[in-house]
Motif scaffolding. Sequence first.
Motif, PDB file in Angstrom:
ATOM      1  N   ALA A  96      73.263 -51.364  40.551  1.00 30.13           N
ATOM      2  CA  ALA A  96      73.332 -51.742  39.132  1.00 30.13           C
ATOM      3  C   ALA A  96      73.424 -53.255  38.976  1.00 30.13           C
ATOM      4  CB  ALA A  96      74.515 -51.063  38.458  1.00 30.13           C
ATOM      5  N   ASP A  97      74.269 -53.903  39.778  1.00 31.13           N
ATOM      6  CA  ASP A  97      74.407 -55.362  39.719  1.00 31.13           C
ATOM      7  C   ASP A  97      73.112 -56.056  40.116  1.00 31.13           C
ATOM      8  OD1 ASP A  97      77.044 -55.052  38.945  1.00 31.13           O
ATOM      9  OD2 ASP A  97      77.867 -55.554  40.923  1.00 31.13           O
ATOM     10  N   THR A  98      72.446 -55.536  41.137  1.00 36.18           N
ATOM     11  CA  THR A  98      71.210 -56.135  41.634  1.00 36.18           C
ATOM     12  C   THR A  98      70.076 -55.991  40.622  1.00 36.18           C
ATOM     13  OG1 THR A  98      71.871 -55.687  43.911  1.00 36.18           O
ATOM     14  CG2 THR A  98      69.531 -56.071  43.525  1.00 36.18           C
ATOM     15  N   CYS A  99      70.007 -54.842  39.977  1.00 39.06           N
ATOM     16  CA  CYS A  99      68.898 -54.564  39.047  1.00 39.06           C
ATOM     17  C   CYS A  99      69.220 -54.883  37.601  1.00 39.06           C
ATOM     18  CB  CYS A  99      68.498 -53.098  39.160  1.00 39.06           C
ATOM     19  SG  CYS A  99      67.799 -52.717  40.772  1.00 39.06           S
ATOM     20  N   GLY A 100      70.483 -55.100  37.295  1.00 37.29           N
ATOM     21  CA  GLY A 100      70.861 -55.400  35.921  1.00 37.29           C
ATOM     22  C   GLY A 100      70.946 -54.183  35.025  1.00 37.29           C
ATOM     23  N   LYS A 101      70.948 -53.003  35.624  1.00 33.95           N
ATOM     24  CA  LYS A 101      71.103 -51.780  34.827  1.00 33.95           C
ATOM     25  C   LYS A 101      71.616 -50.657  35.718  1.00 33.95           C
ATOM     26  CE  LYS A 101      66.296 -50.347  35.300  1.00 33.95           C
ATOM     27  NZ  LYS A 101      65.097 -49.938  34.604  1.00 33.95           N
ATOM     28  N   VAL A 102      72.311 -49.712  35.107  1.00 37.09           N
ATOM     29  CA  VAL A 102      72.844 -48.558  35.820  1.00 37.09           C
ATOM     30  C   VAL A 102      71.696 -47.619  36.152  1.00 37.09           C
ATOM     31  CG1 VAL A 102      74.406 -46.584  35.660  1.00 37.09           C
ATOM     32  CG2 VAL A 102      75.065 -48.765  34.662  1.00 37.09           C
ATOM     33  N   MET A 103      71.687 -47.133  37.379  1.00 42.10           N
ATOM     34  CA  MET A 103      70.641 -46.204  37.814  1.00 42.10           C
ATOM     35  C   MET A 103      71.204 -44.793  37.859  1.00 42.10           C
ATOM     36  SD  MET A 103      67.859 -47.854  38.476  1.00 42.10           S
ATOM     37  CE  MET A 103      67.280 -49.495  38.777  1.00 42.10           C
ATOM     38  N   HIS A 104      70.339 -43.815  37.637  1.00 45.33           N
ATOM     39  CA  HIS A 104      70.719 -42.414  37.734  1.00 45.33           C
ATOM     40  C   HIS A 104      71.035 -42.059  39.185  1.00 45.33           C
ATOM     41  CE1 HIS A 104      69.640 -41.463  33.615  1.00 45.33           C
ATOM     42  NE2 HIS A 104      68.542 -42.180  33.780  1.00 45.33           N
ATOM     43  N   ASP A 105      71.819 -40.996  39.359  1.00 46.92           N
ATOM     44  CA  ASP A 105      72.205 -40.560  40.700  1.00 46.92           C
ATOM     45  C   ASP A 105      71.005 -40.296  41.601  1.00 46.92           C
ATOM     46  OD1 ASP A 105      75.120 -40.522  40.749  1.00 46.92           O
ATOM     47  OD2 ASP A 105      74.990 -38.917  39.276  1.00 46.92           O
ATOM     48  N   ARG A 106      69.930 -39.742  41.068  1.00 45.40           N
ATOM     49  CA  ARG A 106      68.788 -39.455  41.943  1.00 45.40           C
ATOM     50  C   ARG A 106      68.190 -40.745  42.509  1.00 45.40           C
ATOM     51  NH1 ARG A 106      64.913 -36.536  37.967  1.00 45.40           N
ATOM     52  NH2 ARG A 106      64.881 -38.096  36.339  1.00 45.40           N
ATOM     53  N   VAL A 107      68.251 -41.835  41.751  1.00 43.75           N
ATOM     54  CA  VAL A 107      67.783 -43.121  42.274  1.00 43.75           C
ATOM     55  C   VAL A 107      68.744 -43.621  43.345  1.00 43.75           C
ATOM     56  CG1 VAL A 107      67.282 -45.526  41.715  1.00 43.75           C
ATOM     57  CG2 VAL A 107      66.640 -43.726  40.096  1.00 43.75           C
ATOM     58  N   VAL A 108      70.022 -43.565  43.077  1.00 43.32           N
ATOM     59  CA  VAL A 108      71.030 -44.044  44.030  1.00 43.32           C
ATOM     60  C   VAL A 108      70.925 -43.279  45.339  1.00 43.32           C
ATOM     61  CG1 VAL A 108      73.512 -44.275  44.470  1.00 43.32           C
ATOM     62  CG2 VAL A 108      72.604 -44.768  42.186  1.00 43.32           C
ATOM     63  N   ILE A 109      70.877 -41.960  45.267  1.00 39.80           N
ATOM     64  CA  ILE A 109      70.836 -41.128  46.473  1.00 39.80           C
ATOM     65  C   ILE A 109      69.573 -41.398  47.272  1.00 39.80           C
ATOM     66  CG2 ILE A 109      70.629 -38.726  47.260  1.00 39.80           C
ATOM     67  CD1 ILE A 109      72.476 -38.050  44.769  1.00 39.80           C
ATOM     68  N   ALA A 110      68.433 -41.349  46.625  1.00 43.81           N
ATOM     69  CA  ALA A 110      67.172 -41.556  47.338  1.00 43.81           C
ATOM     70  C   ALA A 110      67.049 -42.988  47.863  1.00 43.81           C
ATOM     71  CB  ALA A 110      65.993 -41.226  46.418  1.00 43.81           C
ATOM     72  N   PHE A 111      67.456 -43.980  47.060  1.00 44.73           N
ATOM     73  CA  PHE A 111      67.331 -45.365  47.498  1.00 44.73           C
ATOM     74  C   PHE A 111      68.222 -45.656  48.700  1.00 44.73           C
ATOM     75  CE2 PHE A 111      68.683 -49.826  47.484  1.00 44.73           C
ATOM     76  CZ  PHE A 111      67.454 -50.425  47.730  1.00 44.73           C
ATOM     77  N   VAL A 112      69.464 -45.191  48.683  1.00 48.53           N
ATOM     78  CA  VAL A 112      70.365 -45.499  49.801  1.00 48.53           C
ATOM     79  C   VAL A 112      69.868 -44.845  51.094  1.00 48.53           C
ATOM     80  CG1 VAL A 112      72.107 -43.656  49.526  1.00 48.53           C
ATOM     81  CG2 VAL A 112      72.781 -45.888  50.427  1.00 48.53           C
ATOM     82  N   VAL A 113      69.286 -43.659  50.993  1.00 52.09           N
ATOM     83  CA  VAL A 113      68.716 -43.015  52.177  1.00 52.09           C
ATOM     84  C   VAL A 113      67.493 -43.789  52.654  1.00 52.09           C
ATOM     85  CG1 VAL A 113      67.537 -40.924  52.986  1.00 52.09           C
ATOM     86  CG2 VAL A 113      69.678 -40.738  51.698  1.00 52.09           C
ATOM     87  N   TRP A 114      66.633 -44.175  51.717  1.00 47.70           N
ATOM     88  CA  TRP A 114      65.459 -44.979  52.067  1.00 47.70           C
ATOM     89  C   TRP A 114      65.882 -46.305  52.699  1.00 47.70           C
ATOM     90  CZ3 TRP A 114      63.967 -49.780  50.130  1.00 47.70           C
ATOM     91  CH2 TRP A 114      62.680 -50.202  50.479  1.00 47.70           C
ATOM     92  N   LEU A 115      66.890 -46.947  52.140  1.00 44.59           N
ATOM     93  CA  LEU A 115      67.382 -48.218  52.659  1.00 44.59           C
ATOM     94  C   LEU A 115      67.879 -48.061  54.093  1.00 44.59           C
ATOM     95  CD1 LEU A 115      68.022 -51.216  51.896  1.00 44.59           C
ATOM     96  CD2 LEU A 115      70.290 -50.400  51.202  1.00 44.59           C
ATOM     97  N   ALA A 116      68.631 -47.006  54.352  1.00 43.53           N
ATOM     98  CA  ALA A 116      69.126 -46.763  55.705  1.00 43.53           C
ATOM     99  C   ALA A 116      67.971 -46.505  56.669  1.00 43.53           C
ATOM    100  CB  ALA A 116      70.092 -45.590  55.716  1.00 43.53           C
ATOM    101  N   ARG A 117      67.002 -45.708  56.252  1.00 39.42           N
ATOM    102  CA  ARG A 117      65.843 -45.439  57.127  1.00 39.42           C
ATOM    103  C   ARG A 117      65.052 -46.700  57.378  1.00 39.42           C
ATOM    104  NH1 ARG A 117      61.880 -41.053  55.841  1.00 39.42           N
ATOM    105  NH2 ARG A 117      61.513 -41.136  58.067  1.00 39.42           N
ATOM    106  N   THR A 118      64.825 -47.489  56.331  1.00 34.22           N
ATOM    107  CA  THR A 118      64.046 -48.726  56.457  1.00 34.22           C
ATOM    108  C   THR A 118      64.712 -49.704  57.429  1.00 34.22           C
ATOM    109  OG1 THR A 118      63.237 -48.433  54.204  1.00 34.22           O
ATOM    110  CG2 THR A 118      63.059 -50.640  55.115  1.00 34.22           C
ATOM    111  N   ASN A 119      66.033 -49.650  57.504  1.00 31.78           N
ATOM    112  CA  ASN A 119      66.794 -50.558  58.369  1.00 31.78           C
ATOM    113  C   ASN A 119      67.275 -49.899  59.656  1.00 31.78           C
ATOM    114  OD1 ASN A 119      67.294 -53.288  56.874  1.00 31.78           O
ATOM    115  ND2 ASN A 119      67.392 -51.696  55.316  1.00 31.78           N
ATOM    116  N   ASN A 120      66.614 -48.801  60.033  1.00 27.58           N
ATOM    117  CA  ASN A 120      66.899 -48.096  61.292  1.00 27.58           C
ATOM    118  C   ASN A 120      68.381 -47.761  61.472  1.00 27.58           C
ATOM    119  OD1 ASN A 120      64.155 -48.226  62.149  1.00 27.58           O
ATOM    120  ND2 ASN A 120      64.496 -50.382  62.644  1.00 27.58           N
ATOM    121  N   GLN A 121      68.982 -47.181  60.439  1.00 25.10           N
ATOM    122  CA  GLN A 121      70.394 -46.855  60.484  1.00 25.10           C
ATOM    123  C   GLN A 121      70.656 -45.382  60.818  1.00 25.10           C
ATOM    124  OE1 GLN A 121      72.993 -49.176  60.054  1.00 25.10           O
ATOM    125  NE2 GLN A 121      71.240 -50.525  60.344  1.00 25.10           N
ATOM    126  N   PHE A 122      69.614 -44.620  61.089  1.00 26.05           N
ATOM    127  CA  PHE A 122      69.801 -43.212  61.478  1.00 26.05           C
ATOM    128  C   PHE A 122      69.515 -43.050  62.949  1.00 26.05           C
ATOM    129  CE2 PHE A 122      68.847 -42.363  56.898  1.00 26.05           C
ATOM    130  CZ  PHE A 122      70.062 -41.809  56.584  1.00 26.05           C
TER     131      PHE A 122
END
Length: 122
Positions: A96-122
């Motif tokens: 929310a701070d980065t984008c300037g708006k609150v995101m829905h849970d489906r965005v938060v859940i999918a983005f954090v998983v994508w972020l972890a995968r993109t950064n080889n965290q699994f």
Amino acid sequence: MQSVAGGTRNIRITVSRECFALLAEAMCEFSKTTSRFRSLRSTVQHACERAKSLTFAREDVERFLSRYPLDGQISIWLEVKPDWIEDYDWIRHKIADTCGKVMHDRVVIAFVVWLARTNNQF
């Protein structure tokens, strides 16, 4: 989104096939890496824990949203328990701070998983 006693948050979202595939692939990848079957909850929890050490910009969120349509009819239920609710709320506020708006849970859940995968965290 619904909260229940004890600080547990029950989240029910609907997602697209592309988003569902992203989450399923992450669960599979995390399961293979740890040699244990992993649930959506444990995959998202792990991604939230790892997100604290990762940096991202508004452009990363926008790039993610442009690549993965999220609206869909596949129902997903996620229980966020007290032992990791702070990590979930932290990433939610960070997005929310980065984008300037609150995101829905489906965005938060999918983005954090994508972020972890993109950064080889699994």
